[in-house]
Design an enzyme around this catalytic site. Structure first.
Site, PDB file in Angstrom:
ATOM      1  N   GLY A 240      11.345  -0.818   0.810  1.00 21.11           N
ATOM      2  CA  GLY A 240      10.847  -1.064  -0.546  1.00 21.11           C
ATOM      3  C   GLY A 240      11.164   0.096  -1.463  1.00 21.11           C
ATOM      4  O   GLY A 240      11.665  -0.086  -2.578  1.00 21.11           O
TER       5      GLY A 240
ATOM      6  N   THR B 154      21.754   7.697  16.902  1.00 22.60           N
ATOM      7  CA  THR B 154      22.443   6.718  16.051  1.00 22.60           C
ATOM      8  C   THR B 154      22.571   5.337  16.703  1.00 22.60           C
ATOM      9  O   THR B 154      22.951   4.379  16.045  1.00 22.60           O
ATOM     10  CB  THR B 154      23.870   7.200  15.691  1.00 22.60           C
ATOM     11  OG1 THR B 154      24.641   7.274  16.888  1.00 22.60           O
ATOM     12  CG2 THR B 154      23.863   8.551  15.007  1.00 22.60           C
ATOM     13  N   LYS B 155      22.255   5.258  17.995  1.00 22.44           N
ATOM     14  CA  LYS B 155      22.459   3.974  18.704  1.00 22.44           C
ATOM     15  C   LYS B 155      21.716   2.799  18.082  1.00 22.44           C
ATOM     16  O   LYS B 155      22.314   1.729  17.897  1.00 22.44           O
ATOM     17  CB  LYS B 155      22.051   4.111  20.182  1.00 22.44           C
ATOM     18  CG  LYS B 155      23.205   4.399  21.133  1.00 22.44           C
ATOM     19  CD  LYS B 155      24.083   3.184  21.398  1.00 22.44           C
ATOM     20  CE  LYS B 155      25.509   3.555  21.776  1.00 22.44           C
ATOM     21  NZ  LYS B 155      25.666   4.511  22.871  1.00 22.44           N
ATOM     22  N   PRO B 156      20.412   2.964  17.758  1.00 20.50           N
ATOM     23  CA  PRO B 156      19.722   1.805  17.171  1.00 20.50           C
ATOM     24  C   PRO B 156      20.437   1.292  15.913  1.00 20.50           C
ATOM     25  O   PRO B 156      20.538   0.083  15.699  1.00 20.50           O
ATOM     26  CB  PRO B 156      18.334   2.354  16.830  1.00 20.50           C
ATOM     27  CG  PRO B 156      18.134   3.522  17.727  1.00 20.50           C
ATOM     28  CD  PRO B 156      19.499   4.106  17.946  1.00 20.50           C
TER      29      PRO B 156
ATOM     30  N   GLN C 105      23.671   1.537  15.337  1.00 14.83           N
ATOM     31  CA  GLN C 105      24.881   0.834  15.771  1.00 14.83           C
ATOM     32  C   GLN C 105      24.547  -0.592  16.211  1.00 14.83           C
ATOM     33  O   GLN C 105      25.251  -1.541  15.882  1.00 14.83           O
ATOM     34  CB  GLN C 105      25.542   1.592  16.918  1.00 14.83           C
ATOM     35  CG  GLN C 105      26.040   2.976  16.509  1.00 14.83           C
ATOM     36  CD  GLN C 105      26.693   3.709  17.677  1.00 14.83           C
ATOM     37  OE1 GLN C 105      27.385   3.097  18.484  1.00 14.83           O
ATOM     38  NE2 GLN C 105      26.453   5.005  17.778  1.00 14.83           N
TER      39      GLN C 105
ATOM     40  N   CYS D 192     -12.853  -2.888  -9.985  1.00 14.10           N
ATOM     41  CA  CYS D 192     -13.236  -4.258  -9.624  1.00 14.10           C
ATOM     42  C   CYS D 192     -14.549  -4.266  -8.828  1.00 14.10           C
ATOM     43  O   CYS D 192     -15.614  -4.201  -9.421  1.00 14.10           O
ATOM     44  CB  CYS D 192     -12.097  -4.947  -8.888  1.00 14.10           C
ATOM     45  SG  CYS D 192     -12.280  -6.742  -8.921  1.00 14.10           S
TER      46      CYS D 192
ATOM     47  N   GLY E  86     -15.808  -1.918  -7.295  1.00 12.91           N
ATOM     48  CA  GLY E  86     -16.439  -0.649  -7.652  1.00 12.91           C
ATOM     49  C   GLY E  86     -17.194  -0.726  -8.973  1.00 12.91           C
ATOM     50  O   GLY E  86     -18.176  -0.015  -9.188  1.00 12.91           O
TER      51      GLY E  86
ATOM     52  N   HIS F   3      -8.015  -4.491 -12.377  1.00 16.02           N
ATOM     53  CA  HIS F   3      -7.413  -3.472 -11.490  1.00 16.02           C
ATOM     54  C   HIS F   3      -6.413  -2.621 -12.283  1.00 16.02           C
ATOM     55  O   HIS F   3      -5.227  -2.956 -12.324  1.00 16.02           O
ATOM     56  CB  HIS F   3      -6.690  -4.144 -10.322  1.00 16.02           C
ATOM     57  CG  HIS F   3      -7.615  -4.756  -9.330  1.00 16.02           C
ATOM     58  ND1 HIS F   3      -8.149  -4.038  -8.291  1.00 16.02           N
ATOM     59  CD2 HIS F   3      -8.107  -6.000  -9.216  1.00 16.02           C
ATOM     60  CE1 HIS F   3      -8.935  -4.820  -7.578  1.00 16.02           C
ATOM     61  NE2 HIS F   3      -8.930  -6.025  -8.113  1.00 16.02           N
TER      62      HIS F   3
ATOM     63  N   GLU G  19      -5.066   0.038 -11.485  1.00 16.09           N
ATOM     64  CA  GLU G  19      -4.043   0.636 -10.618  1.00 16.09           C
ATOM     65  C   GLU G  19      -2.774  -0.203 -10.540  1.00 16.09           C
ATOM     66  O   GLU G  19      -1.730   0.288 -10.122  1.00 16.09           O
ATOM     67  CB  GLU G  19      -4.612   0.895  -9.218  1.00 16.09           C
ATOM     68  CG  GLU G  19      -4.833  -0.327  -8.336  1.00 16.09           C
ATOM     69  CD  GLU G  19      -6.183  -1.022  -8.545  1.00 16.09           C
ATOM     70  OE1 GLU G  19      -6.793  -0.804  -9.614  1.00 16.09           O
ATOM     71  OE2 GLU G  19      -6.613  -1.786  -7.667  1.00 16.09           O
TER      72      GLU G  19
HETATM   73  N1  GLN Z   1     -15.283  -9.151  -4.108  1.00 14.48           N
HETATM   74  C1  GLN Z   1     -15.310  -9.055  -5.514  1.00 14.48           C
HETATM   75  C2  GLN Z   1     -14.998 -10.384  -6.192  1.00 14.48           C
HETATM   76  O1  GLN Z   1     -14.447 -11.264  -5.594  1.00 14.48           O
HETATM   77  C3  GLN Z   1     -14.355  -7.984  -6.012  1.00 14.48           C
HETATM   78  C4  GLN Z   1     -12.920  -8.288  -5.732  1.00 14.48           C
HETATM   79  C5  GLN Z   1     -12.027  -7.082  -5.884  1.00 14.48           C
HETATM   80  O2  GLN Z   1     -12.475  -5.954  -5.831  1.00 14.48           O
HETATM   81  N2  GLN Z   1     -10.747  -7.319  -6.047  1.00 14.48           N
HETATM   82  O3  GLN Z   1     -15.306 -10.553  -7.359  1.00 14.48           O
END
Ligand code: GLN
Length: 554
Positions: free
Chosen positions: A7, A177-179, A181, A381, A383, A512, A514
């Site tokens: 990735g 290197t074999k794997p 190859q 979320c 949290g 989210h 992130e």
């Molecule tokens: N479990 C919670 C919900 O479904 C939070 C989901 C999450 O944190 N992505 O609302």
């Protein structure tokens, strides 16, 4: 092989070509029968990444988006399950005009159709397609067949890269290197000759080994590219260019040489290396352990988001995994007050997304500790939902306040399931059925959230079934919690925070963040959080420059 870094390698190749002025799009093929990654447990498959259109996919899509700074969609992702589903649906609606529909060629043709679609949608010059899994296993054979067919049809436009791992038995030993190859032989038997081999190894590959691989795998030495372990994965595109990978790819695709511009990226990669002042961030969660190993992958985007913001502020993140179980009461098997005391050593605490009841009381105790002791807290979320529960229980004194995900019969359901979700659950329709993908929100002026974004209207990605219960919003607000972000209809609470006068940073988002942080454009809320954490650090240790390494921050 899974985990070898395909990735990141694909993303880095994308970055190199993008830096030469080409429009690049990426596509991931996952060889499992699940239609998407939404129903998979993160300890088994790593984090579930979510795209703007709500596609629940592999974490590699996150790498692509981060490296290329592009927003992708379901068109950039496929699984064996989704391919078969599409082919079967088409057959059922006479889409093949009465023909006998066969695994070959119809499955590979569907794959190729999707590659074309992805290119068309992005108006791309280059499509990078990553085939998951390992050469030689049954699961991905039809995808290799698709690539073989593509190369036969367009020999000058298709280039295949093998990412191969070179094991070393002990540190003074030569990389084997074999794997590699054998992998090439296996690829050959599927009708594919790789054009380039990226050799993943602990150290850069020496000339002798390159020569050996080249000779045995029908390539030139310059087609063998070193991909050694690195301190920061954002160094990888820069490293590949040391082996001239960009020019090599352009040459092989008969494209004219182009000047590269990676200035900003290089500067970012350098900032990560130069940062000295540490900020200690704790992530409280439960998807860590797999047997004896800690799987940081479950929260990959959270880690990367911290790194982006830390690089922005020039600090070095030291990230620690905190198992929520340790914060539970001693009678429940936790370490109680003693466990919580450990939080003092951190500059910021994150409770990321999660599901179900395991470890929740520990998370609630940790959130309370952060609130009462003014440790910067960021809830993602789950949290955010749990911060709301904690506030309802301990500040508003709402007895037994809870989310109905944990206690369906609670007297005070401050977090409750969306009515439309109830029906889906009753019918066991779990796949792709949460509130998913990009949804707009409106921010309240004068709040931390508004200050971070510097604008009123935002759009963020979601993945959840539960929400702050509208029946409790007024009471929570009276009690001091600020809902600084709401859905345009004002029905759904999107951001909850405490005013700065009360706490340096106590904020949670229903979405989210992130999923949208990018190396050169760190997410506004992460930026604020890391800033608050760095401020706490320098208040506690005014003169110290602790030159420690982040425990997972590679
Ligand atoms: N479990 C919670 C919900 O479904 C939070 C989901 C999450 O944190 N992505 O609302």
């Amino acid at each position: 092989m899974s985990g070898v870094g395909k990735g990141v390698a694909s993303s880095s190749i994308g970055k190199i070509l993008q830096s030469r002025g080409l429009e690049v799009t990426s596509l991931k093929i996952d060889p499992y029968v699940n239609v998407d990654a939404g129903t998979m447990n993160p300890t088994e498959h790593g984090e579930v990444f979510v795209l703007d259109d709500g596609t629940e996919c592999d974490q590699d899509m996150g790498n692509y988006e981060r490296f290329l700074d592009r927003d992708f969609s379901g068109k950039n992702y496929m699984t064996t399950g989704s391919i078969y589903q599409a082919v079967i649906e088409r057959e059922r609606s006479m889409g093949y005009g009465g023909k006998c529909v066969e695994v070959v060629p119809h499955i590979p043709l569907e794959v190729l159709g999707r590659i074309d679609k992805a290119a068309e949608t992005a108006k791309a010059n280059i499509v990078i397609t990553e085939i998951g899994g390992t050469v030689g296993e049954y699961q991905n054979i039809l995808f290799l067949e698709a690539i073989r067919m593509a190369k036969i049809k367009h020999p000058k436009d298709v280039l295949t890269v093998l990412v191969s791992y070179l094991p070393i038995m002990n540190d003074d030993n030569e990389p084997k290197t074999k794997p590699t190859q054998y992998a090439v032989r296996t690829l050959n038997s599927a009708g594919i000759q790789p054009d380039i081999i990226l050799t993943r190894a602990k150290h850069p590959l020496d000339e002798k080994r390159k020569e050996k691989i080249a000779f045995n795998c029908n390539l030139r030495e310059k087609d063998i590219i070193s991909a050694p372990d690195v301190l920061s994965l954002y160094d990888i595109p820069v490293n590949f260019e040391k082996d001239n990978l960009g020019n090599l790819i352009l040459e092989k695709l008969s494209m004219r040489p182009r000047k590269k511009d990676m200035k900003e990226w290089r500067a970012f990669a350098k900032r990560i290396h130069n940062a000295k002042d540490v900020v200690r961030i704790g992530i409280v969660g439960k998807y860590f352990a797999s047997g004896k190993f800690i799987l940081a992958d479950s929260y990959l985007s959270v880690i990367e988001s911290i790194k982006h913001s830390a690089a922005f502020w020039g600090v070095r993140p030291e990230i620690r995994w905190l198992d929520s179980g340790q914060f539970e009461a001693v009678k429940d098997g936790g370490r109680g007050a003693e466990g919580l005391k450990e939080l003092d050593g951190f500059d910021g605490i994150i409770v990321p997304g999660g599901f179900g009841s395991r470890g929740v009381e520990g998370k609630l105790a940790a959130i309370r500790y952060c609130r009462e002791n003014k440790i910067p807290y960021f809830g993602l979320c789950y949290g955010m939902q749990l911060a709301t529960v904690e506030y309802a229980r301990n500040v508003l004194k709402l007895k037994g306040a809870d989310t109905t995900e944990i206690d369906p019969k609670t007297k005070n359901p401050v977090i409750d399931i969306l009515p439309e979700q109830k029906k889906l659950m009753a019918e066991k329709r779990y796949g792709a059925s949460m509130r998913l993908g990009a949804c707009p929100a409106v921010l309240k002026k004068g709040t931390i959230a508004y200050g971070a974004y510097g604008q009123e209207k935002i759009s963020e990605r979601h993945r959840h079934r539960y929400e702050v219960n509208p029946a409790y919003v007024k009471r929570l607000e009276h009690g001091g919690l600020v809902f600084s972000g709401v859905s345009p209809s004002r029905r759904l609470m999107e951001v909850a925070e405490l005013p700065r006068a009360v706490h340096p940073f106590f904020l949670g988002s229903q979405f989210h963040p992130e999923l949208k942080s990018r190396p050169l454009r760190p997410h506004p809320l992460f930026k604020e959080f890391v800033k608050a954490a760095a401020a706490r650090r320098s208040a506690i240790h005014p003169n110290s420059t602790i030159n420690a390494m982040g425990s997972v921050a590679k």
